[in-house]
Scaffold this motif. Structure first.
Motif, PDB file in Angstrom:
ATOM      1  N   SER A   6     -17.204 -10.979  -4.231  1.00  0.00           N
ATOM      2  CA  SER A   6     -15.876 -10.912  -3.681  1.00  0.00           C
ATOM      3  C   SER A   6     -15.594  -9.391  -4.074  1.00  0.00           C
ATOM      4  O   SER A   6     -16.336  -8.865  -5.093  1.00  0.00           O
ATOM      5  CB  SER A   6     -14.746 -11.955  -4.296  1.00  0.00           C
ATOM      6  OG  SER A   6     -13.708 -11.150  -3.984  1.00  0.00           O
ATOM      7  N   VAL A   7     -14.620  -8.617  -3.564  1.00  0.00           N
ATOM      8  CA  VAL A   7     -14.205  -7.450  -4.012  1.00  0.00           C
ATOM      9  C   VAL A   7     -13.899  -7.978  -5.504  1.00  0.00           C
ATOM     10  O   VAL A   7     -13.735  -7.045  -6.461  1.00  0.00           O
ATOM     11  CB  VAL A   7     -13.157  -6.859  -3.280  1.00  0.00           C
ATOM     12  CG1 VAL A   7     -12.559  -5.725  -3.981  1.00  0.00           C
ATOM     13  CG2 VAL A   7     -13.584  -6.275  -2.113  1.00  0.00           C
ATOM     14  N   VAL A  38     -25.849  -9.640  -4.300  1.00  0.00           N
ATOM     15  CA  VAL A  38     -24.391 -10.366  -4.235  1.00  0.00           C
ATOM     16  C   VAL A  38     -23.587  -9.509  -3.099  1.00  0.00           C
ATOM     17  O   VAL A  38     -23.577  -8.209  -2.896  1.00  0.00           O
ATOM     18  CB  VAL A  38     -23.605  -9.958  -5.407  1.00  0.00           C
ATOM     19  CG1 VAL A  38     -22.331 -10.632  -5.497  1.00  0.00           C
ATOM     20  CG2 VAL A  38     -24.355 -10.483  -6.656  1.00  0.00           C
ATOM     21  N   ILE A  39     -23.323 -10.235  -2.028  1.00  0.00           N
ATOM     22  CA  ILE A  39     -22.197  -9.748  -1.153  1.00  0.00           C
ATOM     23  C   ILE A  39     -20.756  -9.874  -1.489  1.00  0.00           C
ATOM     24  O   ILE A  39     -20.352 -10.885  -2.084  1.00  0.00           O
ATOM     25  CB  ILE A  39     -22.322 -10.441   0.320  1.00  0.00           C
ATOM     26  CG1 ILE A  39     -23.813 -10.453   0.722  1.00  0.00           C
ATOM     27  CG2 ILE A  39     -21.432  -9.988   1.364  1.00  0.00           C
ATOM     28  CD1 ILE A  39     -24.032 -11.151   1.829  1.00  0.00           C
ATOM     29  N   CYS A  40     -20.043  -8.924  -1.405  1.00  0.00           N
ATOM     30  CA  CYS A  40     -18.690  -8.766  -2.088  1.00  0.00           C
ATOM     31  C   CYS A  40     -17.713  -8.461  -0.878  1.00  0.00           C
ATOM     32  O   CYS A  40     -17.278  -7.412  -0.803  1.00  0.00           O
ATOM     33  CB  CYS A  40     -18.641  -7.765  -3.117  1.00  0.00           C
ATOM     34  SG  CYS A  40     -19.628  -8.007  -4.622  1.00  0.00           S
ATOM     35  N   HIS A  66     -13.838  -2.920   4.300  1.00  0.00           N
ATOM     36  CA  HIS A  66     -12.803  -1.936   4.941  1.00  0.00           C
ATOM     37  C   HIS A  66     -12.403  -1.010   3.869  1.00  0.00           C
ATOM     38  O   HIS A  66     -11.144  -0.648   4.070  1.00  0.00           O
ATOM     39  CB  HIS A  66     -11.701  -2.681   5.842  1.00  0.00           C
ATOM     40  CG  HIS A  66     -12.090  -3.369   7.127  1.00  0.00           C
ATOM     41  ND1 HIS A  66     -11.868  -2.765   8.215  1.00  0.00           N
ATOM     42  CD2 HIS A  66     -12.807  -4.572   7.172  1.00  0.00           C
ATOM     43  CE1 HIS A  66     -12.220  -3.668   8.952  1.00  0.00           C
ATOM     44  NE2 HIS A  66     -12.996  -4.575   8.499  1.00  0.00           N
ATOM     45  N   GLY A  67     -13.349  -0.619   2.908  1.00  0.00           N
ATOM     46  CA  GLY A  67     -12.733   0.513   2.030  1.00  0.00           C
ATOM     47  C   GLY A  67     -11.991  -0.020   0.765  1.00  0.00           C
ATOM     48  O   GLY A  67     -11.891   0.900  -0.076  1.00  0.00           O
ATOM     49  N   TRP A  68     -11.764  -1.153   0.723  1.00  0.00           N
ATOM     50  CA  TRP A  68     -11.167  -1.637  -0.528  1.00  0.00           C
ATOM     51  C   TRP A  68     -12.205  -1.834  -1.542  1.00  0.00           C
ATOM     52  O   TRP A  68     -13.248  -2.733  -1.520  1.00  0.00           O
ATOM     53  CB  TRP A  68     -10.396  -3.243  -0.295  1.00  0.00           C
ATOM     54  CG  TRP A  68      -9.770  -3.652  -1.512  1.00  0.00           C
ATOM     55  CD1 TRP A  68      -9.436  -3.290  -2.680  1.00  0.00           C
ATOM     56  CD2 TRP A  68      -9.601  -5.207  -1.645  1.00  0.00           C
ATOM     57  NE1 TRP A  68      -8.813  -4.061  -3.557  1.00  0.00           N
ATOM     58  CE2 TRP A  68      -9.101  -5.520  -3.018  1.00  0.00           C
ATOM     59  CE3 TRP A  68     -10.050  -6.444  -0.989  1.00  0.00           C
ATOM     60  CZ2 TRP A  68      -8.908  -6.723  -3.450  1.00  0.00           C
ATOM     61  CZ3 TRP A  68      -9.726  -7.680  -1.337  1.00  0.00           C
ATOM     62  CH2 TRP A  68      -8.996  -7.687  -2.643  1.00  0.00           C
ATOM     63  N   PHE A  69     -12.029  -1.199  -2.718  1.00  0.00           N
ATOM     64  CA  PHE A  69     -12.884  -1.072  -3.606  1.00  0.00           C
ATOM     65  C   PHE A  69     -14.343  -0.212  -3.130  1.00  0.00           C
ATOM     66  O   PHE A  69     -15.008  -0.392  -2.581  1.00  0.00           O
ATOM     67  CB  PHE A  69     -13.441  -2.140  -4.335  1.00  0.00           C
ATOM     68  CG  PHE A  69     -14.346  -1.994  -5.602  1.00  0.00           C
ATOM     69  CD1 PHE A  69     -13.983  -1.385  -6.658  1.00  0.00           C
ATOM     70  CD2 PHE A  69     -15.739  -1.896  -5.581  1.00  0.00           C
ATOM     71  CE1 PHE A  69     -14.803  -1.056  -8.063  1.00  0.00           C
ATOM     72  CE2 PHE A  69     -16.584  -1.608  -6.618  1.00  0.00           C
ATOM     73  CZ  PHE A  69     -16.052  -0.958  -7.809  1.00  0.00           C
ATOM     74  N   MET A  70     -14.248   1.056  -3.419  1.00  0.00           N
ATOM     75  CA  MET A  70     -15.638   1.999  -3.226  1.00  0.00           C
ATOM     76  C   MET A  70     -16.215   2.280  -4.593  1.00  0.00           C
ATOM     77  O   MET A  70     -15.698   2.659  -5.379  1.00  0.00           O
ATOM     78  CB  MET A  70     -14.967   3.357  -2.602  1.00  0.00           C
ATOM     79  CG  MET A  70     -14.223   3.033  -1.158  1.00  0.00           C
ATOM     80  SD  MET A  70     -13.864   4.669  -0.466  1.00  0.00           S
ATOM     81  CE  MET A  70     -12.992   3.977   0.970  1.00  0.00           C
ATOM     82  N   GLN A  71     -17.624   2.019  -4.421  1.00  0.00           N
ATOM     83  CA  GLN A  71     -18.338   2.038  -5.546  1.00  0.00           C
ATOM     84  C   GLN A  71     -19.051   3.613  -5.666  1.00  0.00           C
ATOM     85  O   GLN A  71     -19.079   4.339  -4.597  1.00  0.00           O
ATOM     86  CB  GLN A  71     -19.672   1.050  -5.478  1.00  0.00           C
ATOM     87  CG  GLN A  71     -19.223  -0.212  -5.468  1.00  0.00           C
ATOM     88  CD  GLN A  71     -20.506  -1.164  -5.589  1.00  0.00           C
ATOM     89  OE1 GLN A  71     -20.857  -1.435  -6.549  1.00  0.00           O
ATOM     90  NE2 GLN A  71     -20.703  -1.511  -4.537  1.00  0.00           N
TER      91      GLN A  71
END
Length: 260
Positions: free
Chosen positions: A142-143, A182-184, A255-260
């Motif tokens: 998850s995010v 991991v898919i987040c 959709h851009g919530w948390f960008m690594q």
């Protein structure tokens, strides 16, 4: 077809994100195992896939039960010869402030998300090593594998833990050509998320519309929910990637919530 004749075990796949991944994998030629706590629902989803020309079976699996997991994977190997892909997707959500959270609920959350990931990983890695064909292990993070939100202490802790597990699997599995990632996802409109909306509205003392706009989607670039199709496409990409170049990583689909 990207996954032609691959055997894919997907936990918690009778509904929601897991079900979407199962259908996507079937379209790409995989033989899909719908592993779910609810056997009737698992078989119904498998029947849907079979009726559309795919290949699927439904099995009962409580991912917190060592016996059920080991027996379930053994049954898959007996039927189809191997396991090539594991998607560890089964999960629940409990909304509560830490001060009100019972130890029982804390343990339940970690058991489903972390014990379940460990048990299914161990069983599938053993099958992958025995086959000599390697494989791909995908965890549904998850995010919240990277960030935190109020009221979700056990969920956030478990989702962070999956990244650590994936990194160890990547290190240990490489010699046998076993990859792990991991898919987040961000918030996806599944029954799990729909249940949270009124719960958070009550806890925060705000409207359900405000929960969606100002809590769930406030950090996205476009105010949009992630879709099950977005996640399924990412799962196909990870499962079909051909080398160890992509392993031990977390892919954020939000959709851009948390960008690594």
């Amino acid at each position: 077809m990207l996954l032609n004749q691959k055997v894919a075990v997907i936990t918690g796949s009778a509904s929601g994100i897991g079900k979407e991944i199962a259908f996507e994998y079937a379209r790409e030629g995989a033989r899909v195992v719908i592993a779910d706590l609810a056997l009737d629902a698992a078989r119904a989803t498998a029947d849907e896939i079979n009726k559309t020309g795919g290949t699927a079976m439904g099995i009962a699996m409580d991912v917190t039960s060592e016996e059920q997991v080991d027996q379930g994977i053994a049954a898959v190997v007996a039927a189809w010869g191997s396991v090539d892909i594991l998607v560890s997707n089964a999960g629940i959500q409990i909304i509560s402030p830490i001060v009100d959270l019972s130890l029982e609920k804390w343990k339940k959350m970690l058991a489903i998300h972390l014990d379940g990931a460990f048990l299914t990983t161990r069983a599938c890695m053993r099958a992958m090593i025995a086959s000599g064909n390697g494989g791909s292990i995908i965890y549904m993070g998850s995010v919240h594998s990277h960030e935190a939100s109020p009221l979700k202490a056990p969920y956030v802790s478990a989702k962070h833990g999956l990244i650590g597990l994936a990194k160890v699997v990547a290190k240990e599995g490489a010699k046998n050509n076993i990859r792990s990632n991991v898919i987040c996802p961000g918030f996806v409109r599944t029954p799990l998320v729909d249940k949270q909306i009124p719960e958070q509205a009550k806890q925060f003392g705000i409207s359900e519309a405000d929960v969606i706009k100002n809590v769930m989607l406030k950090d996205t670039v476009d105010g949009e929910f992630t879709t099950t199709a977005d996640v399924a496409r990412t799962a196909t990409f990870l499962a079909s990637f051909p080398t160890n170049a992509l392993t031990g990583q977390s892919i954020v689909v939000s959709h851009g919530w948390f960008m690594q």
